[in-house]
Scaffold this active site. Structure first.
Site, PDB file in Angstrom:
ATOM      1  CB  SER A 164      -0.952  -0.031   1.198  1.00 13.09           C
ATOM      2  OG  SER A 164      -1.873   1.032   1.126  1.00 13.09           O
ATOM      3  CB  THR A 165       1.391   4.035   2.408  1.00 11.97           C
ATOM      4  OG1 THR A 165      -0.001   4.165   2.624  1.00 11.97           O
ATOM      5  CG2 THR A 165       2.056   5.407   2.402  1.00 11.97           C
ATOM      6  CG  HIS A 191      -4.160  -0.972  -0.883  1.00 11.95           C
ATOM      7  ND1 HIS A 191      -3.981  -1.100   0.473  1.00 11.95           N
ATOM      8  CD2 HIS A 191      -4.757  -2.119  -1.278  1.00 11.95           C
ATOM      9  CE1 HIS A 191      -4.453  -2.260   0.881  1.00 11.95           C
ATOM     10  NE2 HIS A 191      -4.926  -2.896  -0.163  1.00 11.95           N
ATOM     11  CG  MET A 281      -1.859   3.718   7.426  1.00 13.45           C
ATOM     12  SD  MET A 281      -1.999   5.495   7.149  1.00 13.45           S
ATOM     13  CE  MET A 281      -0.272   5.950   6.993  1.00 13.45           C
ATOM     14  CG  ASP A 284      -5.792  -5.427   2.516  1.00 11.35           C
ATOM     15  OD1 ASP A 284      -6.499  -6.423   2.786  1.00 11.35           O
ATOM     16  OD2 ASP A 284      -5.504  -5.106   1.348  1.00 11.35           O
TER      17      ASP A 284
END
Length: 345
Positions: A164-165, A191, A281, A284
């Site tokens: 993600s991030t 993401h 973050m 997930d």
């Protein structure tokens, strides 16, 4: 701080920020040069960065800011199909944290959703601690006491990887270490806003040895190829060995969901499953990695020492979903070892 050369867009962004109680506008400037000049005085918590700027562009500005006064940066991209998007992705490699769509006029459909996404990203990224440049990790990293290192599977059959991030540059580094003739298919969840996924896959395809493309429903994954979850669809592996794209409801607000990917790979491959969970973050992927590991698969999490945000990997460690916790530079070589072992077998 807003950095945007268009007066109309700059005012629109300022209006969007002013409506959100979580945010306060520190400054709005028209060029990268002005942003660098004002940065020491304003000291913003987060920067909204345009890429196409007069003079110094947003990519070079990101590099300068991360070298001189590291600050969380959210790239505002106005195009997802031309070379500009590639520059936006390279800004992520230079230290920016995420990319979001440039806002459209208030009377235009979709404005409220885009505005909400911008504010949420600015608020979330303002909480991320950034540093100039992380030192290269040691070749033999210390494994956290909470992680039990297990022997790897004898014959991996599928690699699932999620982030993600901070994910795009991390994914480029891990996949860049794998050979073009990788003996297993790679399924990938990142993401990112749905409009950006095709551009993201194209950008990654130009950086790593293996071909990279968006996954297609019903496709039979082939070794040596990377299949990216398209925007707003879950990517799953069926027990028949084909890919399935699902519009089922988001899991923990995420679609695509890393947990659903890892869970499906665990169910389909069992002990032949490989899972990698990188920076991000939230949580997930954590439950899915735990299921993959319980099925006998091998689960690698990125260590806190290199993760831009040690959220998703930390959650996997807490749930017992990590066979090995490794700093980012060690993950690709570790996968190489596992896959060479498979080739010898």
């Amino acid at each position: 701080m807003i950095v945007e050369d268009s007066l109309v867009v700059r005012r629109l962004l300022a209006h969007i920020v002013s409506r959100d109680a979580r945010l306060e506008l520190a400054a709005a400037v028209a060029s990268a040069e002005e942003a660098l000049q004002e940065l020491p005085r304003v000291r913003p918590d987060v920067i909204s960065m345009d890429i196409r700027l007069p003079g110094m562009d947003g990519l070079e500005a990101t590099r300068r800011i991360m070298a001189e006064q590291p600050t969380p940066i959210v790239v505002i991209a106005d195009s997802v199909r031309d070379a500009t998007f590639g520059i936006s992705m390279n800004a992520l490699r230079a230290g920016a944290l995420s990319v979001v769509e440039k806002p459209v006029g208030i009377a235009t459909g979709g404005h409220e959703q885009i505005a909400d996404t911008i504010c949420t990203q600015l608020f979330i990224m303002s909480q991320v601690a950034v540093i100039r440049q992380r030192a290269p990790a040691a070749a033999a990293p210390r494994v956290p006491a909470s992680v039990t290192v297990l022997p790897p599977p004898l014959s991996p059959g599928m690699l699932a990887i999620a982030a993600s991030t901070g994910g795009p540059p991390a994914l480029a580094q891990v996949l860049g270490a794998l050979p073009r003739d990788c003996p297993v298919p790679v399924l990938l969840v990142q993401h990112m806003g749905a409009p950006f996924m095709e551009g993201f896959a194209s950008w990654l395809d130009g950086l790593v040895p293996m071909p990279v493309a968006l996954a297609q429903d019903g496709e039979l994954p082939r070794p040596g190829r990377v299949y990216v979850a398209p925007g707003d669809r879950h990517l799953l592996l069926t027990t028949a060995g084909t890919l399935r794209l699902s519009a089922e409801r988001p899991l923990a607000s995420q679609r695509p969901s890393a947990t659903l990917l890892f869970r499906s790979v665990a169910e389909a491959m069992g002990a032949r499953a490989l899972g990698v969970l990188l920076t991000g973050m939230g949580e997930d992927g954590a439950a899915g990695m735990a299921e993959l590991r319980r099925a006998g698969g091998y689960a690698i999490t990125e260590a806190e020492s290199t993760a831009v945000v040690y959220g998703m990997p930390a959650a996997a460690v807490r749930l017992g979903g990590s066979s090995a916790s490794l700093p980012l530079p060690a993950i690709g070589p570790r996968l190489q070892q596992l896959l060479k072992r498979d080739a010898r077998a």
